[in-house]
Write a protein that holds these residues in place. Structure first.
Motif, PDB file in Angstrom:
ATOM      1  N   ASP A  19      -8.649  -4.978 -12.277  1.00  9.22           N
ATOM      2  CA  ASP A  19      -8.780  -5.327 -13.686  1.00  9.22           C
ATOM      3  C   ASP A  19      -7.398  -5.544 -14.304  1.00  9.22           C
ATOM      4  N   TYR A  20      -6.772  -6.623 -13.953  1.00  9.43           N
ATOM      5  CA  TYR A  20      -5.439  -6.939 -14.466  1.00  9.43           C
ATOM      6  C   TYR A  20      -5.580  -7.742 -15.746  1.00  9.43           C
ATOM      7  N   PRO A  21      -4.843  -7.525 -16.777  1.00 14.12           N
ATOM      8  CA  PRO A  21      -3.769  -6.557 -16.947  1.00 14.12           C
ATOM      9  C   PRO A  21      -4.198  -5.283 -17.671  1.00 14.12           C
ATOM     10  N   HIS A  22      -5.503  -5.101 -17.916  1.00 17.54           N
ATOM     11  CA  HIS A  22      -5.953  -4.004 -18.788  1.00 17.54           C
ATOM     12  C   HIS A  22      -6.412  -2.754 -18.062  1.00 17.54           C
ATOM     13  N   GLY A  23      -6.548  -2.781 -16.780  1.00 18.07           N
ATOM     14  CA  GLY A  23      -7.062  -1.613 -16.075  1.00 18.07           C
ATOM     15  C   GLY A  23      -6.321  -1.385 -14.774  1.00 18.07           C
ATOM     16  N   LYS A  24      -7.012  -0.723 -13.887  1.00 13.08           N
ATOM     17  CA  LYS A  24      -6.437  -0.420 -12.579  1.00 13.08           C
ATOM     18  C   LYS A  24      -6.433  -1.691 -11.736  1.00 13.08           C
ATOM     19  N   TYR A  25      -5.295  -1.995 -11.148  1.00 13.42           N
ATOM     20  CA  TYR A  25      -5.201  -3.164 -10.287  1.00 13.42           C
ATOM     21  C   TYR A  25      -4.201  -2.879  -9.175  1.00 13.42           C
ATOM     22  N   GLU A  26      -4.215  -3.739  -8.180  1.00 16.67           N
ATOM     23  CA  GLU A  26      -3.312  -3.615  -7.039  1.00 16.67           C
ATOM     24  C   GLU A  26      -2.672  -4.974  -6.789  1.00 16.67           C
ATOM     25  N   ILE A  27      -1.382  -4.969  -6.537  1.00 16.43           N
ATOM     26  CA  ILE A  27      -0.706  -6.228  -6.215  1.00 16.43           C
ATOM     27  C   ILE A  27      -0.990  -6.552  -4.752  1.00 16.43           C
ATOM     28  N   VAL A  28      -1.528  -7.738  -4.538  1.00 17.22           N
ATOM     29  CA  VAL A  28      -1.856  -8.194  -3.191  1.00 17.22           C
ATOM     30  C   VAL A  28      -0.674  -8.949  -2.606  1.00 17.22           C
ATOM     31  N   CYS A  29      -0.121  -9.863  -3.392  1.00 18.18           N
ATOM     32  CA  CYS A  29       1.009 -10.676  -2.930  1.00 18.18           C
ATOM     33  C   CYS A  29       1.991 -10.823  -4.097  1.00 18.18           C
ATOM     34  N   ARG A  30       3.239 -10.450  -3.861  1.00 18.47           N
ATOM     35  CA  ARG A  30       4.250 -10.491  -4.926  1.00 18.47           C
ATOM     36  C   ARG A  30       5.139 -11.708  -4.737  1.00 18.47           C
ATOM     37  N   GLY A  31       5.379 -12.369  -5.851  1.00 14.75           N
ATOM     38  CA  GLY A  31       6.284 -13.519  -5.843  1.00 14.75           C
ATOM     39  C   GLY A  31       7.722 -13.069  -5.957  1.00 14.75           C
ATOM     40  N   ASP A  32       8.566 -13.888  -6.586  1.00 11.77           N
ATOM     41  CA  ASP A  32       9.997 -13.574  -6.661  1.00 11.77           C
ATOM     42  C   ASP A  32      10.347 -12.677  -7.847  1.00 11.77           C
ATOM     43  N   ASN A  33       9.358 -12.006  -8.432  1.00 10.80           N
ATOM     44  CA  ASN A  33       9.591 -11.133  -9.584  1.00 10.80           C
ATOM     45  C   ASN A  33       9.672  -9.674  -9.135  1.00 10.80           C
ATOM     46  N   GLY A  34      10.518  -9.383  -8.197  1.00 10.78           N
ATOM     47  CA  GLY A  34      10.661  -8.012  -7.728  1.00 10.78           C
ATOM     48  C   GLY A  34      11.426  -7.991  -6.423  1.00 10.78           C
ATOM     49  N   ASN A  35      11.769  -6.781  -5.999  1.00  6.93           N
ATOM     50  CA  ASN A  35      12.516  -6.641  -4.756  1.00  6.93           C
ATOM     51  C   ASN A  35      11.646  -6.948  -3.543  1.00  6.93           C
ATOM     52  N   ASN A  36      10.425  -6.478  -3.568  1.00  4.08           N
ATOM     53  CA  ASN A  36       9.496  -6.765  -2.475  1.00  4.08           C
ATOM     54  C   ASN A  36       8.731  -8.022  -2.823  1.00  4.08           C
ATOM     55  N   PHE A  37       8.766  -9.012  -1.970  1.00  5.67           N
ATOM     56  CA  PHE A  37       7.970 -10.202  -2.230  1.00  5.67           C
ATOM     57  C   PHE A  37       7.167 -10.525  -0.982  1.00  5.67           C
ATOM     58  N   GLY A  38       6.105 -11.275  -1.170  1.00  3.17           N
ATOM     59  CA  GLY A  38       5.174 -11.563  -0.080  1.00  3.17           C
ATOM     60  C   GLY A  38       3.975 -10.641  -0.170  1.00  3.17           C
ATOM     61  N   PHE A  39       3.187 -10.631   0.875  1.00  6.62           N
ATOM     62  CA  PHE A  39       1.991  -9.800   0.883  1.00  6.62           C
ATOM     63  C   PHE A  39       2.368  -8.339   1.037  1.00  6.62           C
ATOM     64  N   MET A  40       1.681  -7.481   0.307  1.00  8.30           N
ATOM     65  CA  MET A  40       1.972  -6.058   0.337  1.00  8.30           C
ATOM     66  C   MET A  40       1.381  -5.388   1.583  1.00  8.30           C
ATOM     67  N   LYS A  41       0.288  -5.941   2.109  1.00  7.71           N
ATOM     68  CA  LYS A  41      -0.347  -5.393   3.310  1.00  7.71           C
ATOM     69  C   LYS A  41      -0.494  -6.508   4.343  1.00  7.71           C
ATOM     70  N   ALA A  42      -0.239  -6.181   5.593  1.00 10.50           N
ATOM     71  CA  ALA A  42      -0.384  -7.165   6.667  1.00 10.50           C
ATOM     72  C   ALA A  42      -1.820  -7.681   6.735  1.00 10.50           C
ATOM     73  N   GLU A  43      -2.800  -6.808   6.437  1.00 13.56           N
ATOM     74  CA  GLU A  43      -4.206  -7.208   6.486  1.00 13.56           C
ATOM     75  C   GLU A  43      -4.516  -8.299   5.457  1.00 13.56           C
ATOM     76  N   ASP A  44      -3.882  -8.229   4.286  1.00 13.29           N
ATOM     77  CA  ASP A  44      -4.094  -9.263   3.269  1.00 13.29           C
ATOM     78  C   ASP A  44      -3.494 -10.590   3.717  1.00 13.29           C
ATOM     79  N   GLU A  45      -2.331 -10.530   4.336  1.00 14.12           N
ATOM     80  CA  GLU A  45      -1.704 -11.750   4.832  1.00 14.12           C
ATOM     81  C   GLU A  45      -2.548 -12.376   5.945  1.00 14.12           C
ATOM     82  N   ASP A  46      -3.032 -11.543   6.871  1.00 10.60           N
ATOM     83  CA  ASP A  46      -3.884 -12.051   7.954  1.00 10.60           C
ATOM     84  C   ASP A  46      -5.125 -12.731   7.400  1.00 10.60           C
ATOM     85  N   TYR A  47      -5.733 -12.098   6.402  1.00 13.30           N
ATOM     86  CA  TYR A  47      -6.941 -12.669   5.806  1.00 13.30           C
ATOM     87  C   TYR A  47      -6.637 -13.992   5.097  1.00 13.30           C
TER      88      TYR A  47
END
Length: 158
Positions: free
Chosen positions: A63-91
């Motif tokens: 429920d972004y941006p008003h509730g609980k959410y999880e970042i699946v894939c981060r762009g260039d707005n942070g130190n970590n970019f790309g998919f957060m989990k290998a399983e999400d990238e594989d999918y």
């Protein structure tokens, strides 16, 4: 079970241009693999980080941006970019346009086949309890029931 029936349908109707080439092509889709990848990935729906759901930096689940959410894939707005989990990238890689178009084609072919079965009519030779032959017209659900029973008998013998 359905794959067996589709193969049988293709071999029985090899002369029918609509069935055999299409059915053989559809057998290349690895549904078990796609299902396993989808179950391992972060549950959706996935959406972008903008209010309208499009992506500026991140793909999120929840429920972004008003509730609980999880970042699946981060762009260039942070130190970590790309998919957060290998399983999400594989999918995401497996759910590519080619795979989705193949799934759509398979669903359409199965719906067309269902419609043909449900509206079709065949005449079968049956035997009563005394061994006398009778001709039975089978339409719609009777035809489907007959196929299901034949497949169950074939499975028992295997």
């Amino acid at each position: 079970m359905k794959a067996f029936f589709i193969r049988q349908l293709a071999s029985n109707q090899a002369s029918h241009p609509r069935h055999s080439p299409l059915v053989e092509h559809l057998m290349t889709i690895d549904l078990d693999k796609l299902e396993a990848l989808a179950k391992a990935a972060t549950p959706g729906p996935w959406r972008g980080d903008r209010i309208d759901g499009t992506v500026k930096y991140d793909i999120v689940a929840g429920d972004y941006p008003h509730g609980k959410y999880e970042i699946v894939c981060r762009g260039d707005n942070g130190n970590n970019f790309g998919f957060m989990k290998a399983e999400d990238e594989d999918y995401a890689l497996a759910a590519n346009p080619t795979a989705i178009l193949e799934l759509i084609a398979e669903v359409r072919a199965l719906r067309e086949d269902k419609e043909r079965l449900d509206s079709g009519c065949i005449i079968t030779t049956d035997y009563d309890e005394f061994g006398d032959k009778t001709k039975t017209e089978r339409r719609g659900n009777n035809l489907r029931q007959m196929i299901d029973e034949a497949m169950a008998r074939a499975k028992e013998k295997a």
